[in-house]
Design a protein around this motif. Structure first.
Motif, PDB file in Angstrom:
ATOM      1  N   MET A 107       0.683   8.953  -8.241  1.00 46.74           N
ATOM      2  CA  MET A 107      -0.749   8.628  -8.225  1.00 46.74           C
ATOM      3  C   MET A 107      -1.539   9.589  -7.335  1.00 46.74           C
ATOM      4  N   SER A 144       7.646   3.686  -0.593  1.00 50.83           N
ATOM      5  CA  SER A 144       6.843   2.725   0.144  1.00 50.83           C
ATOM      6  C   SER A 144       7.732   1.571   0.629  1.00 50.83           C
ATOM      7  N   SER A 199      -2.180  -1.144  -4.006  1.00 50.29           N
ATOM      8  CA  SER A 199      -1.707  -1.907  -5.165  1.00 50.29           C
ATOM      9  C   SER A 199      -2.647  -1.718  -6.347  1.00 50.29           C
ATOM     10  N   ASN A 208      -1.983   1.518  -8.063  1.00 53.87           N
ATOM     11  CA  ASN A 208      -0.758   1.456  -8.877  1.00 53.87           C
ATOM     12  C   ASN A 208      -0.956   0.624 -10.147  1.00 53.87           C
ATOM     13  N   GLU A 214       1.733  -0.112 -13.078  1.00 56.10           N
ATOM     14  CA  GLU A 214       2.986  -0.044 -12.309  1.00 56.10           C
ATOM     15  C   GLU A 214       3.092  -1.305 -11.454  1.00 56.10           C
ATOM     16  N   LEU A 215       3.276  -2.425 -12.117  1.00 53.98           N
ATOM     17  CA  LEU A 215       3.231  -3.709 -11.424  1.00 53.98           C
ATOM     18  C   LEU A 215       4.402  -3.890 -10.471  1.00 53.98           C
ATOM     19  N   VAL A 223      -3.456  -1.867   1.885  1.00 56.15           N
ATOM     20  CA  VAL A 223      -2.436  -2.504   1.044  1.00 56.15           C
ATOM     21  C   VAL A 223      -3.055  -2.877  -0.306  1.00 56.15           C
ATOM     22  N   CYS A 272      10.466   4.062  -4.375  1.00 55.84           N
ATOM     23  CA  CYS A 272       9.291   4.942  -4.508  1.00 55.84           C
ATOM     24  C   CYS A 272       8.887   5.562  -3.187  1.00 55.84           C
ATOM     25  N   ASN A 320      -4.511   2.789 -12.060  1.00 50.24           N
ATOM     26  CA  ASN A 320      -4.593   4.255 -12.164  1.00 50.24           C
ATOM     27  C   ASN A 320      -6.071   4.681 -12.315  1.00 50.24           C
ATOM     28  N   PRO A 349       3.912  -6.212   3.171  1.00 50.63           N
ATOM     29  CA  PRO A 349       3.798  -5.000   3.994  1.00 50.63           C
ATOM     30  C   PRO A 349       4.922  -4.999   5.028  1.00 50.63           C
ATOM     31  N   LEU A 364       2.167   5.067  -5.477  1.00 52.65           N
ATOM     32  CA  LEU A 364       3.284   5.851  -6.001  1.00 52.65           C
ATOM     33  C   LEU A 364       2.979   7.337  -5.821  1.00 52.65           C
ATOM     34  N   PRO A 365       4.005   8.121  -5.547  1.00 53.30           N
ATOM     35  CA  PRO A 365       3.775   9.566  -5.410  1.00 53.30           C
ATOM     36  C   PRO A 365       3.030  10.169  -6.618  1.00 53.30           C
ATOM     37  N   ILE A 398      -0.802   6.432 -16.306  1.00 52.79           N
ATOM     38  CA  ILE A 398       0.340   6.018 -15.485  1.00 52.79           C
ATOM     39  C   ILE A 398       0.076   4.697 -14.773  1.00 52.79           C
ATOM     40  N   HIS A 447       5.224  -1.913  -8.367  1.00 52.10           N
ATOM     41  CA  HIS A 447       4.876  -1.270  -7.102  1.00 52.10           C
ATOM     42  C   HIS A 447       3.605  -1.843  -6.497  1.00 52.10           C
ATOM     43  N   MET A 448       3.272  -3.072  -6.876  1.00 54.50           N
ATOM     44  CA  MET A 448       2.294  -3.827  -6.096  1.00 54.50           C
ATOM     45  C   MET A 448       2.969  -4.157  -4.778  1.00 54.50           C
ATOM     46  N   ASN A 449       2.204  -4.088  -3.719  1.00 53.96           N
ATOM     47  CA  ASN A 449       2.782  -4.457  -2.441  1.00 53.96           C
ATOM     48  C   ASN A 449       2.720  -5.969  -2.269  1.00 53.96           C
ATOM     49  N   ASP A 479       0.392   5.363   1.954  1.00 56.30           N
ATOM     50  CA  ASP A 479       1.661   4.668   2.213  1.00 56.30           C
ATOM     51  C   ASP A 479       2.014   3.687   1.101  1.00 56.30           C
ATOM     52  N   TYR A 480       1.029   3.327   0.279  1.00 54.94           N
ATOM     53  CA  TYR A 480       1.262   2.250  -0.684  1.00 54.94           C
ATOM     54  C   TYR A 480       1.133   2.679  -2.135  1.00 54.94           C
TER      55      TYR A 480
END
Lengths: 316, 316
Positions: free
Chosen positions: B285, A175, B246, B249, A158-159, B242, A173, B252, A166, B282-283, A155, A161-163, B279-280
């Motif tokens: 993960m 966040s 990332s 995500n 997941e780019l 943070v 998602c 993995n 902040p 994905l659920p 999985i 969802h890179m932060n 907080d950062y």
């Protein structure tokens, strides 16, 4: 060798018969009708597979499927997908194999897309590739040292969802400040609705209701110098540049490919991103990468799915 | 099999004779004396290699070197390094091979460190590993699908230069808001100097001058409830969280390892990071990764360097 590529979406699907050079010999599109359940969907896809083969009189060697959601690529199972409510651990590969008699390989759609760019697109010939698809959400696919990055349970990449900010906007998602929350079509729609509700003076709001305004509209009005549209555009460029800069420092890639519907904005999007990314990459990275727009267009999904099979064959 | 690990730094170096289980049978430290030029350094290192072997009467199979800077690991060349002024494309491996008669393999020190965690440390047995070393700067090393991520020209995994706060503090690399500019020992020193110059009331400034205050002092005063120290600590925790979020995500991974001097802060640092990373990510993960503190301590450099040889041997 000819293979079948299936681009499976939550609303529509497309099936194509593809040759080694990326020509699509036959193509069928249809509605996925997820509500009819996974078995019915598998059967519908299988019938389209048979149709594209009978249309051309050509037998395919195998089938590749790009599917949204969490995919177990080894077992060919769709673990779950926000786009397919009620699908849990559905053995999609096995179902379609039963109907068609062909081997079936599945990857997450963003990973399949990256394979497609690697096999047929602007990333052809490169072993270090980052792909971002800018659409309703933002998908990612990474090829590093010639291999698709899947991660420990498949999985990764997941780019979207890179932060990148902040305490930025809420993301789907859960966040805050994910790239997707700042640079997707959904993010643009939210900016526009927010601007509308604040009665901002913009040429955008003179033609359409806020809810009808598309990212394409925003980019066009930005091109024409509308301040509000430019501010939205600049936020997209900034978020993308931060993410791409970090990705370059992490992966030292040869190519970063921007795809998805928003890539249609062309050089108007690419050029400021190229320029701003330089603010975030290490000096040593300059000259080691290119940022390119996808050229695969509406066939990206089918070609990505087909390339799952071609890549497997090439690594045997 | 016994191998030599050389931990090469800009100020000090350490050479150790290491067995397959990570025991250090003999160890020598010394000053690098970079100003004497690369040939003199190569000779000094080679003499230490001979000493650790003659100390124990054991011959090593090969030498691994972890070196700062941009390394061409295939040619065994130090392309350049901010820590070694005047070294350009220096064939360090060949020089040491000439002096010692042993095969020599070089990696960037952060990559070597990641291999060390993978071979001997808390990442042993895992194929998907992220390593961060928190020291004067922040180094990164990534193992994905069992392989070290080097990138197209071998300068990838620069995790300290992920952007975690656009428009954040100036980083040594020229950008703003890199992880290193927010969570390294250097960043902490800058926060402290800034607080001192603003006459902030803190228990820190009652014992020492600002210039003498170390990250360890800040963490201890934070533990004791000093508000200013806590604010500095919280900025470090936020930036780390943070970046780690990332990275999870993106890769993995199964394990994220925090090493370097600041890892000595132990659970006081680990626990809030573990909590805030949630907080950062994905659920999906959640439950797929662990965050661990390095246990390699002062031998991390030697063990990382030695593991370059062990990893090569295991992949033959």
């Amino acid at each position: 060798m000819k293979v079948i590529g299936i681009d499976l979406g939550g609303t529509n699907y497309a099936v194509g018969l593809v040759d080694e050079t990326g020509n699509i010999l036959s193509r069928i599109e249809g509605k996925t009708k997820v509500d009819e359940g996974p078995q019915a969907v598998a059967k519908r896809l299988s019938e389209s597979v048979k149709s594209v083969m009978s249309n051309t009189g050509v037998s395919a060697r195998a089938i590749g499927i790009g599917s949204p959601g969490s995919i177990d690529h080894e077992k060919g199972v769709v673990r779950f997908s926000p786009n397919f409510p009620g699908w849990y651990n559905f053995p999609l590969a096995e179902e379609i194999r039963t109907h068609t008699g062909l081997d079936v390989f599945i990857e997450n759609d963003a990973n399949a897309y990256a394979l497609g760019e690697h096999t047929f697109g602007v990333a052809r010939g490169f072993d270090h590739v980052i792909c971002l698809t800018l659409g309703t959400g933002i998908g990612g696919g990474v090829i590093t040292h010639g291999f698709l990055l899947r991660g420990s349970v498949g999985i990764g990449a997941e780019l979207g969802h890179m932060n990148v900010l902040p305490n930025g906007p809420k993301c789907g998602c859960g966040s805050n400040g994910c790239l997707e929350s700042l640079a997707s079509a959904t993010a643009i729609r939210k900016y526009v609705e927010d601007g509308y509700s604040r009665h901002i003076d913009s040429s955008l709001f003179k033609e359409k209701n806020a809810s009808q305004i598309t990212p394409k509209d925003v980019f066009e009005h930005a091109k024409n110098g509308d301040y509000f549209s430019l501010s939205v555009f600049n936020r997209v460029v900034s978020a993308l540049s931060v993410a791409i800069g970090s990705l370059i420092n992490i992966f030292n890639p040869q190519v970063v490919v921007i795809g998805g519907g928003m890539a249609n904005a062309g050089d108007f999007l690419l050029e400021p991103v190229e320029e701003m990314v330089k603010d975030y990459v290490l000096p040593t990275m300059l000259g080691t990468y290119q940022i390119k727009l996808s050229q695969l267009g509406k066939n990206a999904g089918i070609l990505g799915a087909a390339s799952i099979v071609f890549e497997r064959a090439s690594k045997r």
